[in-house]
Design a protein around this motif. Sequence first.
Motif, short mmCIF file in Angstrom:
data_model
loop_
_atom_site.label_atom_id
_atom_site.label_comp_id
_atom_site.label_asym_id
_atom_site.label_seq_id
_atom_site.Cartn_x
_atom_site.Cartn_y
_atom_site.Cartn_z
N SER A 149 0.84 -1.21 0.00
CA SER A 149 0.00 0.00 0.00
C SER A 149 0.87 1.25 0.00
N SER A 150 1.51 1.50 -1.13
CA SER A 150 2.36 2.67 -1.29
C SER A 150 2.03 3.34 -2.61
N ALA A 151 2.05 4.67 -2.61
CA ALA A 151 1.78 5.39 -3.85
C ALA A 151 2.80 5.05 -4.93
N ASP A 152 3.99 4.67 -4.50
CA ASP A 152 5.04 4.31 -5.47
C ASP A 152 5.01 2.83 -5.83
N GLY A 153 4.45 2.00 -4.94
CA GLY A 153 4.55 0.57 -5.17
C GLY A 153 3.25 -0.17 -5.35
N ALA A 154 2.08 0.48 -5.17
CA ALA A 154 0.80 -0.23 -5.24
C ALA A 154 0.56 -0.82 -6.62
N THR A 172 2.69 -1.39 -9.00
CA THR A 172 3.71 -2.39 -9.31
C THR A 172 3.45 -3.69 -8.57
N SER A 173 2.97 -3.60 -7.33
CA SER A 173 2.70 -4.83 -6.58
C SER A 173 1.55 -5.62 -7.19
N VAL A 174 0.56 -4.92 -7.73
CA VAL A 174 -0.55 -5.60 -8.40
C VAL A 174 -0.04 -6.31 -9.66
N GLU A 175 0.83 -5.63 -10.40
CA GLU A 175 1.42 -6.27 -11.58
C GLU A 175 2.28 -7.47 -11.18
N HIS A 176 2.98 -7.36 -10.06
CA HIS A 176 3.77 -8.48 -9.56
C HIS A 176 2.88 -9.67 -9.21
N ILE A 177 1.74 -9.38 -8.55
CA ILE A 177 0.78 -10.45 -8.24
C ILE A 177 0.31 -11.13 -9.51
N MET A 178 0.00 -10.32 -10.53
CA MET A 178 -0.52 -10.86 -11.79
C MET A 178 0.51 -11.70 -12.55
N ARG A 179 1.78 -11.31 -12.49
CA ARG A 179 2.78 -11.91 -13.38
C ARG A 179 3.70 -12.91 -12.69
N ASP A 180 4.01 -12.70 -11.41
CA ASP A 180 5.07 -13.47 -10.77
C ASP A 180 4.60 -14.39 -9.65
N VAL A 181 3.51 -14.07 -8.98
CA VAL A 181 3.03 -14.89 -7.87
C VAL A 181 2.28 -16.09 -8.43
N ASN A 182 2.55 -17.27 -7.88
CA ASN A 182 1.86 -18.48 -8.33
C ASN A 182 0.35 -18.34 -8.14
N ALA A 183 -0.39 -18.48 -9.24
CA ALA A 183 -1.86 -18.34 -9.25
C ALA A 183 -2.30 -16.96 -8.81
N GLY A 184 -1.39 -15.98 -8.81
CA GLY A 184 -1.75 -14.63 -8.42
C GLY A 184 -2.78 -14.01 -9.34
N TRP A 185 -2.63 -14.27 -10.64
CA TRP A 185 -3.59 -13.73 -11.61
C TRP A 185 -4.99 -14.24 -11.30
N MET A 186 -5.10 -15.53 -10.89
CA MET A 186 -6.41 -16.10 -10.61
C MET A 186 -7.02 -15.48 -9.35
N MET A 187 -6.17 -15.27 -8.32
CA MET A 187 -6.66 -14.66 -7.09
C MET A 187 -7.14 -13.23 -7.35
N ARG A 188 -6.37 -12.49 -8.17
CA ARG A 188 -6.74 -11.10 -8.43
C ARG A 188 -8.04 -11.03 -9.24
N TYR A 189 -8.13 -11.85 -10.29
CA TYR A 189 -9.34 -11.85 -11.11
C TYR A 189 -10.55 -12.37 -10.33
N ALA A 190 -10.32 -13.38 -9.47
CA ALA A 190 -11.42 -13.92 -8.67
C ALA A 190 -11.94 -12.85 -7.71
N HIS A 191 -11.02 -12.05 -7.15
CA HIS A 191 -11.41 -11.01 -6.20
C HIS A 191 -12.12 -9.86 -6.91
N ALA A 192 -11.54 -9.40 -8.03
CA ALA A 192 -12.12 -8.26 -8.75
C ALA A 192 -13.50 -8.60 -9.31
N ASN A 193 -13.63 -9.77 -9.94
CA ASN A 193 -14.93 -10.16 -10.50
C ASN A 193 -15.88 -10.65 -9.42
N GLY A 194 -15.30 -11.16 -8.32
CA GLY A 194 -16.15 -11.56 -7.20
C GLY A 194 -16.92 -10.39 -6.63
#
Length: 430
Positions: free
Chosen positions: A73-78, A80-102
């Motif tokens: 939760s940083s103005a400089d890193g928020a 980027t952290s979401v992009e990191h979740i989407m691209r680098d975290v295992n199943a991060g893209w699924m968690m993010r899409y499940a949360h946003a569409n949920g």
Amino acid sequence: MSFAWAKPYEPKTELGRWMDERMPLPRLVFNAVGGGYPVPRNLNYGWNFGVLSGIFLTIQIITGIVLAMWYFSSADGAFTSVEHIMRDVNAGWMMRYAHANGASFFFIVVYIHIFRGLYYGSYKAPRELVWMLGLVIYLLMMATAFMGYVLPWGQMSYWGAQVITGFFSAFPLVGEPIRIWLLGGYAPDQATLTRFFSLHYLLPFVIAGVVILHIWSLHIPGSGNPTGVDVKSEKDTLPFHPFYTAKDGWFAAAFLTIYAAVVFFAPNSLGHPDNYIPANPLATPAHIVPEWYFWPFYAILRAFTADFILPAKLWGVLAMFASILLLFFLPWLDKSPVRSGAYRPVFRRFFWLLVVDVLILGWCGGSPATPFFVALSEIASAYYFAHFLIILPLVSKYETPLPLPSSITASVLHGEEAEAAPIGQAAPAN
């Protein structure tokens, strides 16, 4: 009222008996949603959306906790952290899409749940408190969703926070201090993200607590039903388990299949493309718009364009909040002795006009503020308030309802046992 099929809870093991004597949680669950809870036998699929709301709340809490482990939760890193979740975290893209569409699906099932309550008179006595607690849940959902939409720190997140918190500045004297307090400064920045992240994480658990109160208050008078007729005998009910657990279960599976299809095949269909651009305070988007589930209220806000005693902006903000708050007064605005819209022909026609009106407001709220959409918003907003403040009280006073069935069983068996009875005798609503 006791029922022959409602067997009392009996622990079958030593551990179960030991637990029941010290903390009877299994007994509480059994009496609340198990074979010990009687439910009207004529509930249709409109009653499935309450369970679905609980399922999507659970999905949001679980996926939110997982995402919070990686979010910064940083103005400089928020962003980027979401992009990191989407691209680098295992199943991060699924968690993010499940949360946003949920979030979108959560609002879909809650909106259907609310309109089902409007149609079948779920706000009438003795269930007024059930209705009001449901509206409190909805208000908490709106606050949680708004704060969550800001967290990715994309263009629409930033400017959505700027515009929506700007509503408070319309209030004289106290408005601007409240806005500064919410943002933690004069514009969305680091303090805003920190505050919104903490509240976005906390509020779902508050919602879960109010949901427990909502269910508790429902179990005191018992569930309503499509006829609005009170339970009169054991024949009018069925045990919640296994009948309604099976019905809710397969319906939830079908609905979750649609949700999964969106998550996996069209995950960005309900979002805004500008939110994939990092927040830029120096570049205003061409068309600032909130998430789709706020569009009807956004249209009401924009419907006020001229100053009259008060500034137009203040009228818009007051009307936007009033459009939700007046729902708390429905038990006293609608004085008809009949609960269900199925037996109120005039009410039923105006109900569907209201549904169309809300859809038009949603269309206007998501469209650019051109003269056509502003004028249409004004007409639709006027009808929305007229429906609840003028039409509904008049209809409830002068409408002649249809004859009600003599019992819930009679409504299920139709001609076999259905003998119409006078309205006051068959189904006293109050």
